[in-house]
Design a protein around this motif. Structure first.
Motif, PDB file in Angstrom:
ATOM      1  N   GLN A  40      32.066  22.568  15.604  1.00 30.62           N
ATOM      2  CA  GLN A  40      31.106  23.408  14.906  1.00 30.62           C
ATOM      3  C   GLN A  40      31.628  23.738  13.513  1.00 30.62           C
ATOM      4  O   GLN A  40      32.836  23.823  13.297  1.00 30.62           O
ATOM      5  CB  GLN A  40      30.861  24.689  15.693  1.00 30.62           C
ATOM      6  CG  GLN A  40      29.672  25.482  15.197  1.00 30.62           C
ATOM      7  CD  GLN A  40      29.264  26.569  16.174  1.00 30.62           C
ATOM      8  OE1 GLN A  40      29.841  26.683  17.258  1.00 30.62           O
ATOM      9  NE2 GLN A  40      28.282  27.359  15.809  1.00 30.62           N
TER      10      GLN A  40
ATOM     11  N   GLN B 177      30.923  26.348  10.089  1.00 31.76           N
ATOM     12  CA  GLN B 177      30.253  27.480   9.447  1.00 31.76           C
ATOM     13  C   GLN B 177      30.297  27.263   7.939  1.00 31.76           C
ATOM     14  O   GLN B 177      31.345  26.883   7.400  1.00 31.76           O
ATOM     15  CB  GLN B 177      30.936  28.805   9.801  1.00 31.76           C
ATOM     16  CG  GLN B 177      30.845  29.176  11.277  1.00 31.76           C
ATOM     17  CD  GLN B 177      31.894  28.465  12.121  1.00 31.76           C
ATOM     18  OE1 GLN B 177      33.049  28.359  11.721  1.00 31.76           O
ATOM     19  NE2 GLN B 177      31.489  27.972  13.273  1.00 31.76           N
TER      20      GLN B 177
ATOM     21  N   TYR C  97      24.147  21.839  10.680  1.00 33.27           N
ATOM     22  CA  TYR C  97      24.595  23.194  10.349  1.00 33.27           C
ATOM     23  C   TYR C  97      24.197  23.527   8.926  1.00 33.27           C
ATOM     24  O   TYR C  97      24.225  22.660   8.039  1.00 33.27           O
ATOM     25  CB  TYR C  97      26.125  23.313  10.507  1.00 33.27           C
ATOM     26  CG  TYR C  97      26.602  22.985  11.897  1.00 33.27           C
ATOM     27  CD1 TYR C  97      27.229  21.772  12.174  1.00 33.27           C
ATOM     28  CD2 TYR C  97      26.409  23.879  12.944  1.00 33.27           C
ATOM     29  CE1 TYR C  97      27.642  21.454  13.451  1.00 33.27           C
ATOM     30  CE2 TYR C  97      26.820  23.573  14.228  1.00 33.27           C
ATOM     31  CZ  TYR C  97      27.433  22.365  14.473  1.00 33.27           C
ATOM     32  OH  TYR C  97      27.843  22.063  15.745  1.00 33.27           O
TER      33      TYR C  97
END
Length: 125
Positions: free
Chosen positions: A1, A3, A114
């Motif tokens: 993941q 950010q 993302y």
């Protein structure tokens, strides 16, 4: 993941320059292609530029070619968008995004996994 956090937006006169930066958190940043998109009020989000995982290949939408430059630093986990010769029609919220699976030539926001929160760019005439 991954950010993502954008910075560097602001108000500039036509013909001026801004440099947007996107900072990433996450161990696999260098596996992702990175893109910049923008969204003006009342319009759909549109592709601006993308760069592949290694930084060796970049792709731009026609309206920004020769004015914008995308770059990345995998060691710092950042991707930048240098914007020169800005025009009022460049006014929008700018977003950076990460894409693990698709070539940088896929322009649809749906291909990106993302997203950052966006940064406002306003170009006055």
């Amino acid at each position: 993941q991954v950010q993502l956090v954008e910075s560097g937006g602001g108000l500039v006169q036509a013909g001026g320059s801004l440099r947007l930066s996107c900072a990433a958190a996450g161990r696999t940043f260098n596996m992702y292609s990175m893109g910049w998109f923008r969204q003006a009020p009342g319009k759909e989000r549109e592709f601006v530029a993308a760069i592949n995982w290694g930084g060796g290949t970049a792709y731009y939408t026609d309206s920004v070619k020769g004015r914008f430059t995308i770059s990345r630093d995998n060691a710092k986990k950042t991707v930048d968008l240098q914007m020169n010769s800005l025009k009022p029609e460049d006014t929008a919220v700018y977003y950076c995004a990460a894409n693990l699976r698709y070539s940088i030539y896929f322009r649809s926001p749906d291909r990106y996994d993302y997203w950052g929160q966006g940064t406002q760019v306003t170009v006055s005439s």
